[in-house]
Design an enzyme around this catalytic site. Sequence first.
Site, PDB file in Angstrom:
ATOM      1  N   TYR A   1      -3.452  -9.170  -2.118  1.00  0.00           N
ATOM      2  CA  TYR A   1      -2.279  -8.977  -1.509  1.00  0.00           C
ATOM      3  C   TYR A   1      -2.086  -9.162  -0.171  1.00  0.00           C
ATOM      4  O   TYR A   1      -1.436  -9.828   0.634  1.00  0.00           O
ATOM      5  CB  TYR A   1      -1.914  -7.480  -2.192  1.00  0.00           C
ATOM      6  CG  TYR A   1      -0.696  -7.120  -1.387  1.00  0.00           C
ATOM      7  CD1 TYR A   1       0.372  -7.746  -1.494  1.00  0.00           C
ATOM      8  CD2 TYR A   1      -0.621  -5.886  -0.428  1.00  0.00           C
ATOM      9  CE1 TYR A   1       1.752  -7.332  -0.998  1.00  0.00           C
ATOM     10  CE2 TYR A   1       0.471  -5.409   0.035  1.00  0.00           C
ATOM     11  CZ  TYR A   1       1.452  -6.242   0.103  1.00  0.00           C
ATOM     12  OH  TYR A   1       2.848  -5.853   0.456  1.00  0.00           O
TER      13      TYR A   1
ATOM     14  N   GLY B   1      16.353  -3.956  -3.747  1.00  0.00           N
ATOM     15  CA  GLY B   1      14.862  -3.119  -3.668  1.00  0.00           C
ATOM     16  C   GLY B   1      15.420  -1.953  -2.764  1.00  0.00           C
ATOM     17  O   GLY B   1      16.474  -1.878  -2.395  1.00  0.00           O
TER      18      GLY B   1
ATOM     19  N   ASP C   1       0.787  -2.988   5.895  1.00  0.00           N
ATOM     20  CA  ASP C   1      -0.464  -2.503   6.615  1.00  0.00           C
ATOM     21  C   ASP C   1      -1.806  -2.979   6.098  1.00  0.00           C
ATOM     22  O   ASP C   1      -2.797  -2.975   6.554  1.00  0.00           O
ATOM     23  CB  ASP C   1      -0.413  -0.771   6.374  1.00  0.00           C
ATOM     24  CG  ASP C   1      -0.337  -0.639   5.006  1.00  0.00           C
ATOM     25  OD1 ASP C   1       0.660  -1.148   4.380  1.00  0.00           O
ATOM     26  OD2 ASP C   1      -0.954   0.494   4.547  1.00  0.00           O
TER      27      ASP C   1
ATOM     28  N   ALA D   1       9.411  -9.614  -2.012  1.00  0.00           N
ATOM     29  CA  ALA D   1       7.604  -9.782  -1.834  1.00  0.00           C
ATOM     30  C   ALA D   1       7.126  -9.552  -3.240  1.00  0.00           C
ATOM     31  O   ALA D   1       7.813  -9.097  -4.158  1.00  0.00           O
ATOM     32  CB  ALA D   1       7.107  -8.724  -1.094  1.00  0.00           C
TER      33      ALA D   1
ATOM     34  N   ASP E   1      16.142 -17.465  -5.806  1.00  0.00           N
ATOM     35  CA  ASP E   1      15.009 -17.074  -6.147  1.00  0.00           C
ATOM     36  C   ASP E   1      13.804 -17.645  -5.291  1.00  0.00           C
ATOM     37  O   ASP E   1      13.929 -19.021  -5.164  1.00  0.00           O
ATOM     38  CB  ASP E   1      14.435 -17.711  -7.574  1.00  0.00           C
ATOM     39  CG  ASP E   1      13.173 -17.196  -8.287  1.00  0.00           C
ATOM     40  OD1 ASP E   1      12.332 -16.868  -7.402  1.00  0.00           O
ATOM     41  OD2 ASP E   1      12.989 -17.182  -9.343  1.00  0.00           O
TER      42      ASP E   1
HETATM   43  N1  LIG Z   1       6.832  -0.477  -1.057  1.00  0.00           N
HETATM   44  C1  LIG Z   1       5.836  -0.394   0.018  1.00  0.00           C
HETATM   45  O1  LIG Z   1       5.203   0.728  -0.188  1.00  0.00           O
HETATM   46  C2  LIG Z   1       5.796  -1.242   0.957  1.00  0.00           C
HETATM   47  C3  LIG Z   1       4.475  -1.053   2.023  1.00  0.00           C
HETATM   48  C4  LIG Z   1       4.493  -1.973   2.940  1.00  0.00           C
HETATM   49  C5  LIG Z   1       5.258  -3.014   3.116  1.00  0.00           C
HETATM   50  N2  LIG Z   1       6.299  -3.310   2.113  1.00  0.00           N
HETATM   51  C6  LIG Z   1       7.187  -4.551   2.349  1.00  0.00           C
HETATM   52  O2  LIG Z   1       8.316  -4.104   2.566  1.00  0.00           O
HETATM   53  C7  LIG Z   1       9.459  -5.153   2.010  1.00  0.00           C
HETATM   54  C8  LIG Z   1      10.387  -4.194   1.200  1.00  0.00           C
HETATM   55  O3  LIG Z   1       9.667  -3.481   0.275  1.00  0.00           O
HETATM   56  P1  LIG Z   1      10.482  -2.794  -0.796  1.00  0.00           P
HETATM   57  O4  LIG Z   1       9.561  -1.700  -1.308  1.00  0.00           O
HETATM   58  O5  LIG Z   1      11.981  -2.459  -0.422  1.00  0.00           O
HETATM   59  O6  LIG Z   1      10.267  -3.793  -2.077  1.00  0.00           O
HETATM   60  P2  LIG Z   1      11.092  -3.572  -3.635  1.00  0.00           P
HETATM   61  O7  LIG Z   1      11.821  -2.422  -3.623  1.00  0.00           O
HETATM   62  O8  LIG Z   1       9.875  -3.591  -4.676  1.00  0.00           O
HETATM   63  O9  LIG Z   1      12.198  -4.732  -3.570  1.00  0.00           O
HETATM   64  C9  LIG Z   1      11.710  -5.825  -3.760  1.00  0.00           C
HETATM   65  C10 LIG Z   1      12.918  -7.028  -3.737  1.00  0.00           C
HETATM   66  O10 LIG Z   1      12.602  -8.253  -3.889  1.00  0.00           O
HETATM   67  C11 LIG Z   1      13.248  -9.044  -4.805  1.00  0.00           C
HETATM   68  N3  LIG Z   1      12.233 -10.130  -5.328  1.00  0.00           N
HETATM   69  C12 LIG Z   1      11.321  -9.961  -5.621  1.00  0.00           C
HETATM   70  N4  LIG Z   1      10.637 -11.266  -5.846  1.00  0.00           N
HETATM   71  C13 LIG Z   1      11.607 -12.089  -5.616  1.00  0.00           C
HETATM   72  C14 LIG Z   1      11.944 -13.404  -5.810  1.00  0.00           C
HETATM   73  N5  LIG Z   1      10.941 -14.402  -6.143  1.00  0.00           N
HETATM   74  N6  LIG Z   1      12.956 -14.018  -5.294  1.00  0.00           N
HETATM   75  C15 LIG Z   1      13.969 -13.121  -4.780  1.00  0.00           C
HETATM   76  N7  LIG Z   1      14.093 -11.915  -4.816  1.00  0.00           N
HETATM   77  C16 LIG Z   1      12.940 -11.396  -5.105  1.00  0.00           C
HETATM   78  C17 LIG Z   1      13.524  -7.874  -5.874  1.00  0.00           C
HETATM   79  O11 LIG Z   1      14.421  -8.420  -6.812  1.00  0.00           O
HETATM   80  P3  LIG Z   1      14.427  -8.004  -8.337  1.00  0.00           P
HETATM   81  O12 LIG Z   1      15.441  -6.474  -8.135  1.00  0.00           O
HETATM   82  O13 LIG Z   1      15.068  -8.735  -9.081  1.00  0.00           O
HETATM   83  O14 LIG Z   1      12.906  -7.569  -8.716  1.00  0.00           O
HETATM   84  C18 LIG Z   1      13.761  -6.825  -4.961  1.00  0.00           C
HETATM   85  O15 LIG Z   1      15.195  -6.816  -4.634  1.00  0.00           O
HETATM   86  C19 LIG Z   1       8.575  -6.006   1.239  1.00  0.00           C
HETATM   87  O16 LIG Z   1       8.071  -7.084   1.910  1.00  0.00           O
HETATM   88  C20 LIG Z   1       7.291  -5.188   0.891  1.00  0.00           C
HETATM   89  O17 LIG Z   1       6.087  -5.938   0.569  1.00  0.00           O
HETATM   90  C21 LIG Z   1       6.596  -2.403   1.057  1.00  0.00           C
END
Ligand SMILES: NC(=O)c1ccc[n+]([C@@H]2O[C@H](COP(=O)([O-])OP(=O)(O)OC[C@H]3O[C@@H](n4cnc5c(N)ncnc54)[C@H](OP(=O)(O)O)[C@@H]3O)[C@@H](O)[C@H]2O)c1
Length: 288
Positions: free
Chosen positions: A124, A10, A100, A58, A34
């Site tokens: 969420y 991610g 947030d 997530a 997973d």
């Molecule tokens: N994006 C935002 O705007 C935002 C805002 C606030 C907080 N956050 C938090 O910051 C963190 C990182 O976010 P991000 O944007 O980097 O996320 P992301 O780019 O969507 O990446 C999520 C990662 O988690 C993996 N994943 C999802 N479900 C899984 C499961 N059941 N088992 C194992 N791996 C799994 C995905 O794998 P695949 O590649 O296989 O899908 C991917 O590698 C998360 O906790 C997110 O909620 C994000």
Amino acid sequence: MKVLLIGASGQLGGDLLRNNPGHEIFAPGRETLDLTRPTQITAVIGDFTPDVIINCAAFHNVPLCEQQPEEAFLTNCVAVRELATAAQRVGAQLVTFSSDYVFGGNGQRTPYSETDTPQPVQIYGITRLAGELAALAVAPDNTLIIRTCGLYGRNRSKSKHGNFVDQRLAEAVAGLRIEMSCEQTVAPTCCDDLSRAVFALLERPGVSHGIFHLTNEGECSWYEFACAIFELSGYRPDVTPVDRGGLSGTMRRPLYSVLANTRARKLGITLRPWREALRAYLQAKRTS
Ligand SMILES: NC(=O)c1ccc[n+]([C@@H]2O[C@H](COP(=O)([O-])OP(=O)(O)OC[C@H]3O[C@@H](n4cnc5c(N)ncnc54)[C@H](OP(=O)(O)O)[C@@H]3O)[C@@H](O)[C@H]2O)c1
């Protein structure tokens, strides 16, 4: 340190790998670990015996969480509790991310600090808060929760279909008319900066548990952020601000969810203002 990194494909996971200051990192894909399969959590952590587990995974497509609350709860809460339990068993520190969206934003005008009372207003946010509480209940002394906001990074977020910056650029290239919400105030955060701050935090002596906020500094609406993307990248699309009161159907998003990085700042860890981080991201995109 031996680091188990979950979610490396991610946005944030990718930048943590790129900015690794020299730790031994094991980053299994979802086919090996997973989070919805507790036996895999126990097996991988038992075999690798990490010093630190960094969980970037997530279920965070916000509208989908409304439709699939059980799946959201499984990844964002039950799995985080399993991770905390397994971490405790091998004496590892768990670093896991939250959002947030644990805050409701009603009437809020100043950034939320780590000690403010959460009040999520959609599934969420409820699952994220539940995950925080579950992990801290199981392993209060070695769980570090990092809340962040509006991430964009070089890797694509599959579940969010890319990121906000790249989506706006694609719309500008396609010559689309763009409508952008102007009523939600956030602190967009670049994963390059966040990943460096995470490693900096891990290196600080005595930082083992509790809640930290980590975002780029400053605040803006999504409309203002979109305008900055276009200004800094030289596009001039037709962008209209729209105010839907934070509503998508019946689902509510917080009108204000800026986080104050109070605890990190006390340790001398700060992220640059969001506009500078955006400029650097766009520059890196041009040269890559
Ligand atoms: N994006 C935002 O705007 C935002 C805002 C606030 C907080 N956050 C938090 O910051 C963190 C990182 O976010 P991000 O944007 O980097 O996320 P992301 O780019 O969507 O990446 C999520 C990662 O988690 C993996 N994943 C999802 N479900 C899984 C499961 N059941 N088992 C194992 N791996 C799994 C995905 O794998 P695949 O590649 O296989 O899908 C991917 O590698 C998360 O906790 C997110 O909620 C994000």
